[in-house]
Design an enzyme around this catalytic site. Structure first.
Site, PDB file in Angstrom:
ATOM      1  N   TYR A  58       0.836  -1.204   0.000  1.00  0.00           N
ATOM      2  CA  TYR A  58       0.000   0.000   0.000  1.00  0.00           C
ATOM      3  C   TYR A  58       0.870   1.253   0.000  1.00  0.00           C
ATOM      4  O   TYR A  58       1.843   1.349   0.738  1.00  0.00           O
ATOM      5  CB  TYR A  58      -0.916   0.028   1.221  1.00  0.00           C
ATOM      6  CG  TYR A  58      -1.999  -1.029   1.263  1.00  0.00           C
ATOM      7  CD1 TYR A  58      -2.202  -1.948   0.233  1.00  0.00           C
ATOM      8  CD2 TYR A  58      -2.829  -1.116   2.358  1.00  0.00           C
ATOM      9  CE1 TYR A  58      -3.204  -2.895   0.303  1.00  0.00           C
ATOM     10  CE2 TYR A  58      -3.837  -2.065   2.441  1.00  0.00           C
ATOM     11  CZ  TYR A  58      -4.016  -2.951   1.402  1.00  0.00           C
ATOM     12  OH  TYR A  58      -5.009  -3.897   1.476  1.00  0.00           O
ATOM     13  N   HIS A 118      -1.617 -12.378   1.325  1.00  0.00           N
ATOM     14  CA  HIS A 118      -2.237 -11.319   0.536  1.00  0.00           C
ATOM     15  C   HIS A 118      -2.515 -11.756  -0.898  1.00  0.00           C
ATOM     16  O   HIS A 118      -1.670 -12.318  -1.571  1.00  0.00           O
ATOM     17  CB  HIS A 118      -1.320 -10.095   0.521  1.00  0.00           C
ATOM     18  CG  HIS A 118      -1.999  -8.830   0.100  1.00  0.00           C
ATOM     19  ND1 HIS A 118      -1.338  -7.641   0.057  1.00  0.00           N
ATOM     20  CD2 HIS A 118      -3.259  -8.549  -0.279  1.00  0.00           C
ATOM     21  CE1 HIS A 118      -2.151  -6.680  -0.330  1.00  0.00           C
ATOM     22  NE2 HIS A 118      -3.336  -7.231  -0.548  1.00  0.00           N
TER      23      HIS A 118
END
Length: 187
Positions: A58, A118
């Protein structure tokens, strides 16, 4: 703030969590407006949010760094912290410790409460099984570096069902859900 029992954990999560994928920026995705982002995150925690979610990639890798800074001054003790192992970066078993230790450094922490594999899809799921990520996770849970394991998911329902059914110690998962298109992904 309303709270909900978080599965079988002895913990109630705030009905709203704080995702750190889209923090305020200085014009570019990787350049976080740190004073503003810290202010917003701390205000959410002061308002009762107790679930903070970030990930390795991110904001070009800067979200975890910002979260680590924001959780100083007693804020870390008020929340459960989630971040994610970037499965697309895993090359071999050594990647698990390398990436995880880098994340702990970014977050300025010694423990991740909720750790996710993830962006699992069929290919990454096969890689996780082949490299036996589960024995690594079990050890990290046993030594206290990880609280519990989950996964985030981006593929079709049949792959989702395989992942859920093939490993019996998942604590949670995150899926994309689009209220306008519940047929997309595992929705």
């Amino acid at each position: 703030m309303q709270y909900r029992q978080f599965g079988k954990l002895d913990w109630e999560a705030s009905a709203l969590g704080f995702g750190c994928m889209r923090l305020p920026t200085l014009g570019e995705y990787a350049k976080i407006d740190e004073p503003e982002a810290v202010k917003i995150l701390r205000r959410a925690i002061d308002s009762g949010v107790n679930y903070i979610d970030t990930a390795y990639g991110y904001h070009g890798g800067n979200s975890e760094v910002l979260v680590g800074k924001a959780l100083k001054d007693g804020y870390r003790e008020k929340v459960r912290l989630a971040t994610k192992l970037p499965m697309w970066m895993v090359k071999d078993r050594g990647s698990f410790d390398t990436l995880f230790n880098e994340q702990l450094g970014r977050l300025q922490d010694e423990r991740i409460d909720l750790y996710l594999l993830h962006a699992l899809d069929k290919e990454r799921w096969e890689l996780a099984k082949r490299l036996d990520v589960f024995s690594w996770v079990d050890k990290a849970i046993a030594d206290g570096r990880i609280g519990c394991l989950g996964f985030s998911f981006h593929d079709d329902y049949d792959v989702f069902e395989d992942i859920v059914n093939e490993y019996d110690r998942w604590t949670f998962c995150q899926i994309q859900y689009n209220y306008m298109n519940e047929e997309d992904q595992a929705g």
